[in-house]
Scaffold this active site. Structure first.
Site, mmCIF file in Angstrom:
data_model
loop_
_atom_site.group_PDB
_atom_site.id
_atom_site.type_symbol
_atom_site.label_atom_id
_atom_site.label_comp_id
_atom_site.label_asym_id
_atom_site.label_seq_id
_atom_site.Cartn_x
_atom_site.Cartn_y
_atom_site.Cartn_z
ATOM 1 N N GLU A 53 -33.448 27.684 -51.177
ATOM 2 C CA GLU A 53 -34.287 28.858 -51.443
ATOM 3 C C GLU A 53 -33.371 29.988 -51.904
ATOM 4 O O GLU A 53 -32.578 30.507 -51.117
ATOM 5 C CB GLU A 53 -35.028 29.301 -50.168
ATOM 6 C CG GLU A 53 -35.938 28.232 -49.593
ATOM 7 C CD GLU A 53 -36.666 28.687 -48.322
ATOM 8 O OE1 GLU A 53 -36.669 29.898 -48.028
ATOM 9 O OE2 GLU A 53 -37.206 27.805 -47.626
ATOM 10 N N GLU A 113 -35.784 24.990 -41.962
ATOM 11 C CA GLU A 113 -34.915 25.941 -41.255
ATOM 12 C C GLU A 113 -34.941 25.687 -39.749
ATOM 13 O O GLU A 113 -35.311 26.567 -38.961
ATOM 14 C CB GLU A 113 -35.315 27.388 -41.572
ATOM 15 C CG GLU A 113 -35.067 27.775 -43.014
ATOM 16 C CD GLU A 113 -35.301 29.255 -43.289
ATOM 17 O OE1 GLU A 113 -36.027 29.892 -42.517
ATOM 18 O OE2 GLU A 113 -34.756 29.761 -44.282
HETATM 19 C C1 GLA Z 1 -37.525 31.163 -45.099
HETATM 20 C C2 GLA Z 1 -38.410 29.925 -45.110
HETATM 21 C C3 GLA Z 1 -39.482 29.939 -46.137
HETATM 22 C C4 GLA Z 1 -40.058 31.306 -46.295
HETATM 23 C C5 GLA Z 1 -38.980 32.316 -46.598
HETATM 24 C C6 GLA Z 1 -39.518 33.720 -46.792
HETATM 25 O O1 GLA Z 1 -36.359 31.073 -45.755
HETATM 26 O O2 GLA Z 1 -37.684 28.731 -45.211
HETATM 27 O O3 GLA Z 1 -40.469 29.041 -45.746
HETATM 28 O O4 GLA Z 1 -40.697 31.633 -45.119
HETATM 29 O O5 GLA Z 1 -38.096 32.347 -45.508
HETATM 30 O O6 GLA Z 1 -39.904 34.333 -45.612
#
Ligand code: GLA
Ligand code: ZN
Length: 653
Positions: free
Chosen positions: A305, A144
């Protein structure tokens, strides 16, 4: 080989005896890919140059025995303590000059040469080690990118990189002075060395300086990504590179990041990360980022995700009701996902994210989330396998511009005016009318869209003005609105024209005055019906434009608020305010009537209907974001939907 479903997995959090149990359960569930490793630098390189990939090798083997392949993340979002201790200067600095500490994640400066050397060493070893492993199929650089970095990094290294960027852009400091308007408040610079990053000041800032800073920050992230992607590509030319993006997050321009990727990925947490409101009311805000990510590379994306349970760090969201997780996963597919990876396999027992739950609870004993996601994979896998590669054929596009977003963030005008919120007034109304949309950028081709909605075209370069004219000239229906044509590309007000500068002829009007609606709304009257306009009111003097709606209050009551003007083969609408939902619904009815848009369904607003097509086949997705039974009337017949239910209808086209 194509992958349908996956999970994010952290074997390093669990005893190794458990790995085979996990892998077997994953395979039985329908999982064929996992993403791993993106936060475990300290494990793989506990001391400089001492690499220990044995555990990761073993985890990859254990998964491979069940037919599961891996995507590996480079761990640069969490440099280990030994690096920070040796090189504390790589910790980022915020706009107040405060250096942030170790103990969370993202504690890194992306321009710092020493940090980059550490990354280069690690990523080279990592890439070489896994390049020939047939069970590793792709990479994710960092995690991210841009997350947590909104007010970062203002360290001396970033400042020096900013100066180099400015030198490349302007050539001479005299040119910078002219384009930034440094005559104001005595800000003239004698050399580039005097220019600083826009850190906290006693009072105010130069908007041109701030805009360049945001552009620079995006370029810095692109460069940071490229440095790693180049190493990975050189070592493993056959593996794919993707990135887990965050919808409308604007630290980095995802369209430009896409030029370095094989495909985009996105992290999807419906309800805005923490589900506080269990109703389906946020479906527009859940859907729009999916449409946006699909448009960045104009191809299907992966979900890296996908929410699989309750979310939470210190504070928790509500539990997803039965059916909700499956519905959300279907929403991701409906808008263009080819592969859905669920976050995470099992709720973590330690660390910050103990309550960001996984498919399995802390105990590892499968429960409701597991059953629901397993059933979803079983039932929808065959459909997903067929649909991979299919895209929607939408008639409406909304122009999303990083530059306009930056400029509006720098000067929002109204305390509550936000660029993305404003775009969403159109998106949400179209969604309620079951007219699906794409997003587009300034540089993309708009010609295939019947309607182009271009909100808040605040910065009006001659190139943008020419492209907007050409779009309407060639038959497009263009929608422009408030704060259009105010500034040039340097964030300096245009002074050789009247508002909306450079598009007055296109809109057939002049904006003679404006009113920032602080603490009040304005009435809008359209065909005798009263509606509400918010945030802003442009006072419009039409020439060629016809008036569709007028203001119904304030001293400008009775003057035009919404107009339409024929231009070339097409036309341009102008909306002088931010429309309330009811007014936006009325406007969408106008578009449907006059631009020939065809809604995909007749159904309640919280029933979502979108489609994807390829090779003469169309899949219609109908999704009920409520707890009651609903019906969607579509060209493919009436579709009955149970509570939180969905249907996918396949038709020949
Ligand atoms: C983000 C991150 C993950 C995790 C999730 C949940 O999307 O990419 O590593 O931290 O949030 O908090
Ligand atoms: Zn820095």
């Amino acid at each position: 080989m194509s992958y349908l479903f996956g999970v994010d997995y952290y074997p390093e959090h669990w005893p190794r005896e458990r790995w085979a149990v996990d892998a077997k359960m994953m395979r039985e569930m329908g999982i064929s890919i996992v993403r791993m490793a993106e936060f475990s630098w300290a494990k793989w390189e506990p001391r400089e140059g001492e690499f220990h990939f044995e555990d990761l090798d073993e985890a990859i083997d254990v998964l491979a025995r069940e037919g599961i392949r891996c995507i590996l993340g480079t761990p640069s979002a969490a440099p280990p303590a030994w690096i920070i201790r040796r090189n504390p200067e790589i910790q980022p600095v915020d706009s107040t000059g405060r250096r942030l500490s170790f103990g969370g994640r993202h504690h890194d400066c992306q321009s710092n040469a020493v940090y980059r050397a550490h990354i280069r060493r690690f990523v080279t070893a990592f890439a070489q080690h896994y390049a020939k492993n047939p069970n590793v199929v792709g990479w994710q650089v960092d995690n991210e990118l841009g997350n947590s970095h909104d007010d970062l990094c203002f360290c001396p290294s970033c400042e020096a990189a900013f100066r180099t960027w400015l030198k490349n852009k302007y050539g001479t400091v005299g040119e910078l002075n002219r384009r930034w308007g440094t005559a104001f408040w005595s800000q003239d610079y004698a050399s580039f060395d005097e220019v600083e990053a826009p850190k906290a000041t006693v009072c105010g800032h130069n908007p041109s300086h701030q805009l360049d800073w945001r552009r620079f920050c995006s370029d810095l992230v692109l460069d940071f990504h490229k440095m790693q992607a180049d190493i990975l590509r050189a070592a493993a030319p056959d593996m794919f590179i993707t990135h887990n993006e965050m919808g409308f997050s604007d630290k980095v321009d995802y369209r430009r990041l896409g030029q370095q990727l094989d495909f985009a990925s996105h992290d999807q947490y419906p309800g805005g990360h923490f589900l506080a409101d269990q109703s389906g009311r946020h479906i527009d805000w859940d859907a729009a980022p999916l449409d946006f990510i699909r448009s960045t590379m104009q191809r299907p994306y992966w979900i890296m995700e996908q929410q699989s349970a309750i979310t939470g760090w210190e504070i928790l969201g509500r539990t997803p009701q039965p059916g909700r997780l499956a519905l959300w996963a279907m929403q991701s597919i409906a808008h263009g996902a080819d592969t859905v990876i669920f976050f995470r396999w099992r709720s973590c027992v330690m660390g910050t994210e103990q309550y960001w739950h996984g498919i399995l609870p802390h105990s590892g004993v499968p429960g409701r989330y597991y059953q629901e996601i397993a059933a979803f994979m079983r039932e929808q896998g065959p459909m997903l396998a067929k649909i991979q590669g299919a895209m929607p054929k939408n008639d409406v596009a909304i122009l999303f511009s990083y530059d306009q977003n930056y400029a509006m963030r720098i000067q929002p005008h109204h305390l509550d005016l936000r660029y993305t919120d404003h775009l969403m007034t159109y998106y949400s109304a179209l969604m309620r009318a079951h007219v699906p949309v794409d997003f587009v950028g300034e540089e993309q081709d708009w010609s295939r869209y019947r309607v182009l909605i271009a909100p808040l075209q605040f910065l009006m370069t001659p190139e943008l003005a020419a492209k907007l004219h050409a779009y309407a000239q060639n038959g497009g229906t263009l929608v422009l609105d408030m704060r259009c044509g105010v500034k040039d590309g340097d964030n300096i007000a245009i002074s050789d024209d009247e508002l909306p500068c450079r598009v007055r002829d296109l809109c057939g009007l002049t904006v003679t005055e404006y009113d920032c609606l602080r603490d009040i709304d304005v009435d809008i009257v359209w065909d005798g019906e009263r509606y509400v306009g918010r945030m802003w009111a442009d006072l419009i003097a039409p020439d060629a434009a016809e008036t569709l709606a007028v203001y119904g209050s304030e001293f400008y009551a009775g003057t035009p608020a919404i107009t339409r003007s024929a231009y070339g083969e097409g036309c341009a609408y102008y909306i002088g305010t931010q429309m309330s939902p009811a007014l936006a619904d009325r406007f969408v009815r106008e578009l449907i009537g006059r631009a020939g848009l065809v809604p995909l369904a007749e159904a309640d607003a919280d029933v979502e209907v979108v489609s994807r097509e390829k090779d003469g086949v169309r899949w219609l997705f109908a999704m009920n974001h409520t707890g009651e039974a609903k019906t969607a009337k579509t060209a493919a017949g009436d579709i009955a939907l149970g509570p939180w239910g969905f249907e996918v209808i396949e038709t020949k086209i």
